[in-house]
Design an enzyme around this catalytic site. Structure first.
Site, mmCIF file in Angstrom:
data_model
loop_
_atom_site.group_PDB
_atom_site.id
_atom_site.type_symbol
_atom_site.label_atom_id
_atom_site.label_comp_id
_atom_site.label_asym_id
_atom_site.label_seq_id
_atom_site.Cartn_x
_atom_site.Cartn_y
_atom_site.Cartn_z
ATOM 1 N N LYS A 37 0.842 -1.212 0.000
ATOM 2 C CA LYS A 37 0.000 0.000 0.000
ATOM 3 C C LYS A 37 0.876 1.260 0.000
ATOM 4 O O LYS A 37 0.656 2.181 -0.784
ATOM 5 C CB LYS A 37 -0.923 0.021 1.240
ATOM 6 C CG LYS A 37 -1.814 -1.200 1.362
ATOM 7 C CD LYS A 37 -2.721 -1.137 2.574
ATOM 8 C CE LYS A 37 -2.026 -1.172 3.917
ATOM 9 N NZ LYS A 37 -1.377 -2.450 4.261
ATOM 10 N N ARG B 249 -0.273 -8.598 13.674
ATOM 11 C CA ARG B 249 -0.870 -7.672 12.687
ATOM 12 C C ARG B 249 -1.654 -8.456 11.632
ATOM 13 O O ARG B 249 -2.728 -8.036 11.196
ATOM 14 C CB ARG B 249 0.227 -6.832 12.019
ATOM 15 C CG ARG B 249 0.757 -5.740 12.940
ATOM 16 C CD ARG B 249 2.098 -5.207 12.500
ATOM 17 N NE ARG B 249 2.102 -4.605 11.195
ATOM 18 C CZ ARG B 249 3.209 -4.461 10.445
ATOM 19 N NH1 ARG B 249 4.379 -4.889 10.891
ATOM 20 N NH2 ARG B 249 3.130 -3.890 9.270
ATOM 21 N N ARG C 31 11.830 -5.540 5.602
ATOM 22 C CA ARG C 31 11.613 -4.119 5.292
ATOM 23 C C ARG C 31 12.479 -3.220 6.177
ATOM 24 O O ARG C 31 12.662 -3.462 7.361
ATOM 25 C CB ARG C 31 10.151 -3.739 5.492
ATOM 26 C CG ARG C 31 9.954 -2.218 5.338
ATOM 27 C CD ARG C 31 8.547 -1.800 5.300
ATOM 28 N NE ARG C 31 7.808 -2.256 6.456
ATOM 29 C CZ ARG C 31 6.483 -2.152 6.557
ATOM 30 N NH1 ARG C 31 5.810 -1.607 5.573
ATOM 31 N NH2 ARG C 31 5.861 -2.575 7.624
ATOM 32 N N ARG D 281 11.302 -1.009 11.322
ATOM 33 C CA ARG D 281 10.153 -0.489 12.083
ATOM 34 C C ARG D 281 9.954 -1.311 13.348
ATOM 35 O O ARG D 281 10.153 -2.512 13.337
ATOM 36 C CB ARG D 281 8.894 -0.568 11.204
ATOM 37 C CG ARG D 281 8.368 0.781 10.806
ATOM 38 C CD ARG D 281 7.325 0.702 9.747
ATOM 39 N NE ARG D 281 6.105 0.014 10.130
ATOM 40 C CZ ARG D 281 5.004 -0.035 9.381
ATOM 41 N NH1 ARG D 281 4.986 0.578 8.216
ATOM 42 N NH2 ARG D 281 3.926 -0.677 9.774
ATOM 43 N N ARG E 104 -10.051 0.476 8.115
ATOM 44 C CA ARG E 104 -9.649 -0.891 8.488
ATOM 45 C C ARG E 104 -10.715 -1.634 9.287
ATOM 46 O O ARG E 104 -10.484 -2.765 9.710
ATOM 47 C CB ARG E 104 -8.394 -0.847 9.363
ATOM 48 C CG ARG E 104 -7.178 -0.636 8.558
ATOM 49 C CD ARG E 104 -5.955 -0.796 9.411
ATOM 50 N NE ARG E 104 -4.945 0.020 8.834
ATOM 51 C CZ ARG E 104 -3.689 -0.308 8.702
ATOM 52 N NH1 ARG E 104 -3.252 -1.450 9.166
ATOM 53 N NH2 ARG E 104 -2.848 0.506 8.139
HETATM 54 P P1 AP5 Z 1 4.855 -1.557 1.896
HETATM 55 O O1 AP5 Z 1 4.561 -0.800 0.663
HETATM 56 O O2 AP5 Z 1 5.493 -0.844 3.026
HETATM 57 O O3 AP5 Z 1 3.532 -2.330 2.373
HETATM 58 P P2 AP5 Z 1 2.284 -1.803 3.183
HETATM 59 O O4 AP5 Z 1 1.094 -2.525 2.655
HETATM 60 O O5 AP5 Z 1 2.250 -0.307 3.187
HETATM 61 O O6 AP5 Z 1 2.654 -2.397 4.602
HETATM 62 P P3 AP5 Z 1 2.536 -1.779 6.059
HETATM 63 O O7 AP5 Z 1 3.264 -2.744 6.936
HETATM 64 O O8 AP5 Z 1 2.988 -0.362 6.114
HETATM 65 O O9 AP5 Z 1 1.015 -1.881 6.303
HETATM 66 P P4 AP5 Z 1 0.349 -1.925 7.643
HETATM 67 O O10 AP5 Z 1 -1.043 -1.808 7.215
HETATM 68 O O11 AP5 Z 1 0.652 -3.095 8.504
HETATM 69 O O12 AP5 Z 1 1.015 -0.734 8.457
HETATM 70 P P5 AP5 Z 1 0.607 0.779 8.670
HETATM 71 O O13 AP5 Z 1 1.834 1.572 8.725
HETATM 72 O O14 AP5 Z 1 -0.464 1.186 7.762
HETATM 73 O O15 AP5 Z 1 5.756 -2.817 1.479
HETATM 74 C C1 AP5 Z 1 6.276 -3.709 2.438
HETATM 75 C C2 AP5 Z 1 7.663 -4.227 1.976
HETATM 76 O O16 AP5 Z 1 7.501 -4.963 0.770
HETATM 77 C C3 AP5 Z 1 8.665 -3.116 1.662
HETATM 78 O O17 AP5 Z 1 9.951 -3.554 2.040
HETATM 79 C C4 AP5 Z 1 8.587 -2.940 0.141
HETATM 80 O O18 AP5 Z 1 9.811 -2.489 -0.415
HETATM 81 C C5 AP5 Z 1 8.242 -4.361 -0.300
HETATM 82 N N1 AP5 Z 1 7.346 -4.380 -1.471
HETATM 83 C C6 AP5 Z 1 6.259 -3.587 -1.686
HETATM 84 N N2 AP5 Z 1 5.666 -3.920 -2.861
HETATM 85 C C7 AP5 Z 1 6.393 -4.946 -3.379
HETATM 86 C C8 AP5 Z 1 6.287 -5.739 -4.556
HETATM 87 N N3 AP5 Z 1 5.299 -5.521 -5.438
HETATM 88 N N4 AP5 Z 1 7.214 -6.708 -4.762
HETATM 89 C C9 AP5 Z 1 8.222 -6.923 -3.868
HETATM 90 N N5 AP5 Z 1 8.386 -6.200 -2.733
HETATM 91 C C10 AP5 Z 1 7.471 -5.233 -2.486
HETATM 92 O O19 AP5 Z 1 -0.033 0.686 10.156
HETATM 93 C C11 AP5 Z 1 0.796 0.421 11.281
HETATM 94 C C12 AP5 Z 1 -0.060 0.339 12.523
HETATM 95 O O20 AP5 Z 1 -0.766 1.581 12.729
HETATM 96 C C13 AP5 Z 1 -1.168 -0.726 12.508
HETATM 97 O O21 AP5 Z 1 -0.700 -1.990 12.904
HETATM 98 C C14 AP5 Z 1 -2.164 -0.122 13.527
HETATM 99 O O22 AP5 Z 1 -1.722 -0.330 14.843
HETATM 100 C C15 AP5 Z 1 -2.076 1.375 13.245
HETATM 101 N N6 AP5 Z 1 -3.057 1.818 12.241
HETATM 102 C C16 AP5 Z 1 -2.800 2.316 11.003
HETATM 103 N N7 AP5 Z 1 -3.935 2.614 10.359
HETATM 104 C C17 AP5 Z 1 -4.949 2.301 11.213
HETATM 105 C C18 AP5 Z 1 -6.366 2.360 11.103
HETATM 106 N N8 AP5 Z 1 -6.978 2.791 9.989
HETATM 107 N N9 AP5 Z 1 -7.095 1.940 12.176
HETATM 108 C C19 AP5 Z 1 -6.518 1.509 13.306
HETATM 109 N N10 AP5 Z 1 -5.168 1.418 13.457
HETATM 110 C C20 AP5 Z 1 -4.395 1.809 12.413
#
Ligand code: AP5
Length: 217
Positions: A17, A175, A131, A164, A92
């Protein structure tokens, strides 16, 4: 006046994402709202909201709906008129999705498409464990698939590249569990509205981006 259309990047942790949002920002000048990034900013600045959120984020749990919805409401009001934007990691839960519909309705807009990035669980784990992110500008790297040119140094801003806090194996597992329980059911919510599109998230980032481009343009 009204905001542009909202495009959702939806999928499990590690589905790409953030990577696709960054491309939309860089290549098409999209406004981008990532609730994960916003929450991490609060953590870094040690705000009251950040202190409250840290407990949940470190455990791999979702931050309570009312906290996240309030944060999104504040951010959307700063978005420019008539410009499409991308929401990454929000909504979410069903309550967040319903709140988003109401917020967008108040701003005379709606969700255009919900793009679901489909990736197998084993691949997700591999991506998350490897990552690394820049502490200063949040650029994302991967130790095997997309390393920074110099170890632990960001290619873009020379900031420090780190793992992270929530990318430990134990927290990643939690997660993924939380995602299945609370977020995955939203696929049905958007399917019923007729705006869910499933993308092959296991393709290379630039290939996934070609699919994203077809949808947003
Ligand atoms: P990346 O692009 O970083 O993936 P992502 O889907 O953004 O993963 P996140 O871990 O950031 O998602 P998340 O939803 O767990 O965390 P968030 O920060 O939103 O890619 C991941 C890796 O893969 C990278 O190394 C990249 O280089 C590689 N990659 C990407 N695409 C690729 C491809 N096509 N091929 C190969 N490699 C690839 O949330 C963190 C925390 O915040 C949550 O756990 C929760 O506690 C809180 N939170 C956030 N939003 C909410 C909400 N709406 N409600 C409640 N709590 C929330």
């Amino acid at each position: 006046m009204a905001l542009g259309k909202a495009f959702l990047l939806f999928g499990p942790p590690g589905s790409g994402k953030g990577t696709q949002s960054q491309l939309l920002r860089e290549k098409l000048g999209f406004s981008h709202l990532s609730t994960g990034d916003l929450l991490r900013k609060h953590l870094k600045n040690e705000t009251e909201l950040g202190k409250k959120a840290r407990v949940y984020m470190d455990a791999g749990e979702l931050v309570p709906d009312e906290v996240v919805i309030g944060m999104v409401q504040d951010s959307l009001s700063d978005f420019p008129d008539n410009k499409d934007f991308v929401l990454d990691g929000f909504p979410r839960t069903r309550d967040q999705a319903i709140a988003l519909d109401a917020l967008l309705n108040d701003l005379n807009t709606e969700v255009g498409t919900c793009m679901f990035l489909d990736v197998e669980t084993d691949v997700l784990k591999q991506r998350l464990v490897g990552r690394r992110v820049c502490k200063s500008c949040s650029t994302s790297y991967h130790v095997d698939f997309a390393p920074s040119k110099q170890e632990k140094v960001c290619d873009i801003c020379q900031g420090e590249v780190v793992q992270r806090r929530d990318d430990s194996e134990e927290v990643i597992m939690e997660r993924l569990i939380q995602y299945e329980k609370k977020t995955a059911p939203l696929k049905e919510y958007y399917k019923q509205k007729g705006i869910l599109v499933v993308l092959k998230g296991e393709n290379k980032p630039d290939v996934v981006f070609q699919d994203v481009l077809k949808i947003v343009s």
